[in-house]
Design a protein around this motif. Structure first.
Motif, PDB file in Angstrom:
ATOM      1  N   ALA A 141       0.825  -1.213   0.000  1.00  0.00           N
ATOM      2  CA  ALA A 141       0.000   0.000   0.000  1.00  0.00           C
ATOM      3  C   ALA A 141       0.858   1.261   0.000  1.00  0.00           C
ATOM      4  O   ALA A 141       0.440   2.308  -0.518  1.00  0.00           O
ATOM      5  CB  ALA A 141      -0.937   0.001   1.210  1.00  0.00           C
ATOM      6  N   CYS A 142       2.063   1.171   0.570  1.00  0.00           N
ATOM      7  CA  CYS A 142       2.961   2.331   0.575  1.00  0.00           C
ATOM      8  C   CYS A 142       3.274   2.808  -0.833  1.00  0.00           C
ATOM      9  O   CYS A 142       3.555   3.998  -1.054  1.00  0.00           O
ATOM     10  CB  CYS A 142       4.274   1.988   1.293  1.00  0.00           C
ATOM     11  SG  CYS A 142       4.141   1.864   3.086  1.00  0.00           S
ATOM     12  N   PHE A 199       1.265   3.079  -3.234  1.00  0.00           N
ATOM     13  CA  PHE A 199       0.132   3.775  -3.843  1.00  0.00           C
ATOM     14  C   PHE A 199      -0.454   4.880  -2.973  1.00  0.00           C
ATOM     15  O   PHE A 199      -1.219   5.700  -3.463  1.00  0.00           O
ATOM     16  CB  PHE A 199      -0.966   2.757  -4.175  1.00  0.00           C
ATOM     17  CG  PHE A 199      -0.504   1.667  -5.092  1.00  0.00           C
ATOM     18  CD1 PHE A 199      -0.450   1.873  -6.458  1.00  0.00           C
ATOM     19  CD2 PHE A 199      -0.084   0.447  -4.596  1.00  0.00           C
ATOM     20  CE1 PHE A 199      -0.010   0.874  -7.319  1.00  0.00           C
ATOM     21  CE2 PHE A 199       0.359  -0.562  -5.441  1.00  0.00           C
ATOM     22  CZ  PHE A 199       0.397  -0.346  -6.812  1.00  0.00           C
ATOM     23  N   ALA A 200      -0.118   4.894  -1.689  1.00  0.00           N
ATOM     24  CA  ALA A 200      -0.644   5.930  -0.794  1.00  0.00           C
ATOM     25  C   ALA A 200       0.240   7.172  -0.872  1.00  0.00           C
ATOM     26  O   ALA A 200       1.462   7.081  -0.838  1.00  0.00           O
ATOM     27  CB  ALA A 200      -0.699   5.406   0.638  1.00  0.00           C
ATOM     28  N   PHE A 249      -1.412   6.561   6.165  1.00  0.00           N
ATOM     29  CA  PHE A 249      -2.722   5.925   6.018  1.00  0.00           C
ATOM     30  C   PHE A 249      -2.988   4.978   7.176  1.00  0.00           C
ATOM     31  O   PHE A 249      -2.060   4.427   7.784  1.00  0.00           O
ATOM     32  CB  PHE A 249      -2.816   5.156   4.692  1.00  0.00           C
ATOM     33  CG  PHE A 249      -1.786   4.066   4.520  1.00  0.00           C
ATOM     34  CD1 PHE A 249      -2.026   2.766   4.962  1.00  0.00           C
ATOM     35  CD2 PHE A 249      -0.566   4.341   3.905  1.00  0.00           C
ATOM     36  CE1 PHE A 249      -1.078   1.765   4.802  1.00  0.00           C
ATOM     37  CE2 PHE A 249       0.389   3.344   3.737  1.00  0.00           C
ATOM     38  CZ  PHE A 249       0.132   2.051   4.181  1.00  0.00           C
ATOM     39  N   ASP A 308      -7.943   1.425   6.302  1.00  0.00           N
ATOM     40  CA  ASP A 308      -8.254   1.989   4.982  1.00  0.00           C
ATOM     41  C   ASP A 308      -7.561   1.230   3.848  1.00  0.00           C
ATOM     42  O   ASP A 308      -7.657   1.645   2.683  1.00  0.00           O
ATOM     43  CB  ASP A 308      -7.842   3.468   4.923  1.00  0.00           C
ATOM     44  CG  ASP A 308      -8.722   4.349   5.784  1.00  0.00           C
ATOM     45  OD1 ASP A 308      -9.879   3.944   6.048  1.00  0.00           O
ATOM     46  OD2 ASP A 308      -8.269   5.428   6.196  1.00  0.00           O
ATOM     47  N   LEU A 309      -6.871   0.135   4.162  1.00  0.00           N
ATOM     48  CA  LEU A 309      -6.158  -0.624   3.126  1.00  0.00           C
ATOM     49  C   LEU A 309      -7.041  -1.021   1.945  1.00  0.00           C
ATOM     50  O   LEU A 309      -6.606  -0.931   0.793  1.00  0.00           O
ATOM     51  CB  LEU A 309      -5.524  -1.877   3.746  1.00  0.00           C
ATOM     52  CG  LEU A 309      -4.202  -1.678   4.500  1.00  0.00           C
ATOM     53  CD1 LEU A 309      -3.808  -2.972   5.202  1.00  0.00           C
ATOM     54  CD2 LEU A 309      -3.099  -1.249   3.541  1.00  0.00           C
ATOM     55  N   SER A 321      -9.259   0.481   0.435  1.00  0.00           N
ATOM     56  CA  SER A 321      -9.462   1.589  -0.497  1.00  0.00           C
ATOM     57  C   SER A 321      -8.174   1.981  -1.218  1.00  0.00           C
ATOM     58  O   SER A 321      -8.197   2.826  -2.112  1.00  0.00           O
ATOM     59  CB  SER A 321     -10.019   2.813   0.250  1.00  0.00           C
ATOM     60  OG  SER A 321      -9.049   3.335   1.161  1.00  0.00           O
ATOM     61  N   ILE A 322      -7.052   1.375  -0.827  1.00  0.00           N
ATOM     62  CA  ILE A 322      -5.751   1.704  -1.430  1.00  0.00           C
ATOM     63  C   ILE A 322      -5.292   0.621  -2.394  1.00  0.00           C
ATOM     64  O   ILE A 322      -4.821   0.902  -3.497  1.00  0.00           O
ATOM     65  CB  ILE A 322      -4.691   1.923  -0.332  1.00  0.00           C
ATOM     66  CG1 ILE A 322      -5.122   3.044   0.614  1.00  0.00           C
ATOM     67  CG2 ILE A 322      -3.327   2.261  -0.955  1.00  0.00           C
ATOM     68  CD1 ILE A 322      -4.216   3.205   1.829  1.00  0.00           C
TER      69      ILE A 322
END
Length: 260
Positions: A90-91, A93-94, A98, A102-103, A105-106
């Motif tokens: 997720a890092c 794309f965020a 975060f 909320d993962l 949504s990422i």
């Protein structure tokens, strides 16, 4: 003054106190103790200040300052599952700090991701905040605060965590530079295997990659196998994450149109 404003004032005071302390931090031990203190002050149980790289050996050119449960450290570092970890993915794309909740949504979470999240929760990492850190010509990394008693408390510290995590990683990089350790050269993909990896990252099948590049499917399979071996990756997900983390391909290259 309302309770909400008192909360904001307390967060700002904590952030200011941390920034004053981090500027005079001179050793890895001091950094660890400061991170431990601010983590507890925000109500989290654990923290991790790490480069997203193979940390199975002690490398002076990599940041690895963490207070994770032994089982989590063994899973992520010892078993080198960090490339498959949903938080680390997720890092990529965020754009900023975060919440773990909320993962979805990422990134798209699969069964392995849900298993990783459940494993972490059993070890006390039920909710967290992760602050991605990217810098040109440097291995990506992150600062994480995990194990919050409730979502509302974690959300309250999202802003302070962004500032604290950013300055903490900068301080850790300063300590690495002071040690005089040269950065390790990343593995290099040759042009054709690199093209195959990029197209695989866009969702192309081997047959589609072969058609796009004018190769045979067997040749494409060989190139992707070579790339997985180079990055010690077990599947396409690990290969793509590893190639991005190593700076071999850019995220922007993976977002272009899908094959027709």
């Amino acid at each position: 003054m309302t309770a909400e404003k008192l909360g904001i004032t307390a967060c700002l005071a904590l952030t200011d106190e941390f920034l004053r302390a981090i500027r005079v931090t001179r050793t890895k031990r001091e950094l660890y103790e400061l991170m431990e203190a601010v983590t507890r002050e925000m109500g989290f149980r654990h923290f991790a200040l790490i480069h997203h790289d193979d940390l199975t050996t002690d490398r002076s050119d990599r940041i690895d300052v963490k207070d994770y449960p032994a089982a989590i450290a063994e899973r992520l570092i010892g078993q080198r599952r960090y490339r498959r970890d949903p938080v680390i993915r997720a890092c990529l794309f965020a754009g900023s700090a975060f919440l773990w909740s909320d993962l979805p949504s990422i990134i798209r979470l699969d069964r392995q991701d849900h298993h990783s999240i459940e494993f972490g929760a059993r070890e006390g990492l039920n909710e967290g905040i992760t602050v991605p850190h990217f810098r040109l010509n440097d291995c990506p990394g992150s600062c994480t605060f995990a194990g919050a008693p409730c979502l509302l408390r974690a959300r309250r510290y999202l802003g302070p965590a962004q500032m604290i995590g950013t300055f903490a990683f900068q301080a850790a990089r300063r300590l690495v530079r002071a040690a005089g350790a040269p950065p390790a050269p990343p593995p290099r993909l040759h042009p054709r295997p690199r093209d195959c990896v990029v197209l695989a990252g866009r969702g192309y099948s081997n047959k589609q990659i072969a058609r796009e590049l004018g190769l045979t499917p067997r040749t494409v399979d060989g190139y992707l196998t070579e790339a997985r071996r180079l990055f010690e990756s077990h599947d396409r997900t690990e290969l793509l994450v590893s190639a991005v983390l190593a700076g071999e391909i850019g995220l922007h290259e993976l977002s272009r149109g899908q094959p027709g």
